[in-house]
Scaffold this motif. Sequence first.
Motif, PDB file in Angstrom:
ATOM      1  N   VAL A  32       0.879  -1.137   0.054  1.00 59.23           N
ATOM      2  CA  VAL A  32       0.013   0.023  -0.078  1.00 59.23           C
ATOM      3  C   VAL A  32       0.743   1.271   0.083  1.00 59.23           C
ATOM      4  N   HIS A  33       0.567   2.020  -0.919  1.00 59.95           N
ATOM      5  CA  HIS A  33       1.425   3.187  -1.007  1.00 59.95           C
ATOM      6  C   HIS A  33       0.253   4.508  -0.965  1.00 59.95           C
ATOM      7  N   ILE A  34       0.618   5.641   0.117  1.00 55.23           N
ATOM      8  CA  ILE A  34      -0.325   6.783   0.371  1.00 55.23           C
ATOM      9  C   ILE A  34       0.477   7.951   0.000  1.00 55.23           C
ATOM     10  N   GLU A  35      -0.051   8.828  -0.929  1.00 49.26           N
ATOM     11  CA  GLU A  35       0.509  10.123  -1.238  1.00 49.26           C
ATOM     12  C   GLU A  35      -0.522  11.291  -0.780  1.00 49.26           C
ATOM     13  N   SER A  36       0.085  12.613  -0.510  1.00 48.82           N
ATOM     14  CA  SER A  36      -0.812  13.398  -0.420  1.00 48.82           C
ATOM     15  C   SER A  36      -1.626  14.099  -1.621  1.00 48.82           C
ATOM     16  N   GLU A 140       4.803  -3.082   5.151  1.00 47.04           N
ATOM     17  CA  GLU A 140       4.713  -1.529   5.852  1.00 47.04           C
ATOM     18  C   GLU A 140       3.913  -0.875   4.696  1.00 47.04           C
ATOM     19  N   ILE A 141       3.294  -0.066   4.909  1.00 49.94           N
ATOM     20  CA  ILE A 141       2.619   1.215   4.288  1.00 49.94           C
ATOM     21  C   ILE A 141       3.557   2.195   3.970  1.00 49.94           C
ATOM     22  N   SER A 142       3.814   2.584   2.621  1.00 52.56           N
ATOM     23  CA  SER A 142       4.756   3.532   2.236  1.00 52.56           C
ATOM     24  C   SER A 142       4.034   4.761   2.122  1.00 52.56           C
ATOM     25  N   PHE A 143       4.735   5.998   2.400  1.00 53.08           N
ATOM     26  CA  PHE A 143       4.134   7.315   1.995  1.00 53.08           C
ATOM     27  C   PHE A 143       5.123   8.199   1.077  1.00 53.08           C
ATOM     28  N   ASP A 144       4.487   9.171   0.535  1.00 57.79           N
ATOM     29  CA  ASP A 144       5.389  10.101  -0.077  1.00 57.79           C
ATOM     30  C   ASP A 144       5.990  11.013   1.064  1.00 57.79           C
TER      31      ASP A 144
END
Length: 145
Positions: A32-36, A140-144
Amino acid sequence: MKASTFFSKEQQAQILGAVKEAEMETSGEVRVHIESSLKGEVLDRASWLFKKLGMHKTAERNGVLFYLAVNDRKFAIIGDAGINAKVPPGFWDDISELLKKNFKEGKFTEGLSEGILLAGEHLKIHFPHRPDDVNELPDEISFDK
């Protein structure tokens, strides 16, 4: 809103729990990757991140990326070549519809969790979990940044 604070720690744990549960049933790898904010077209961005995260390096080419741009309310589900070579057309449609329905109701944690579990159910048909299965990608979840 900052991507890393969109989900509470408890919500992140729920999403990660869904990843772990889905991966117990399949040799497929889920991230899962989440960006603003979205930079460009959603599928282009998700495909670029798929490669940047090394998801194309699994032995069976069976990685799946759930991408979410929280401020733009856009998402994509990207499956690797090994999956796309085995599954019928429209394979991701029911998962995508499940996410859309939940997201429209503001249920982002539930939508992602349910979508991940449904992906695991679908993937176990083509990529069943084996006793010697190795977790090839971090959960893990990755984020920008």
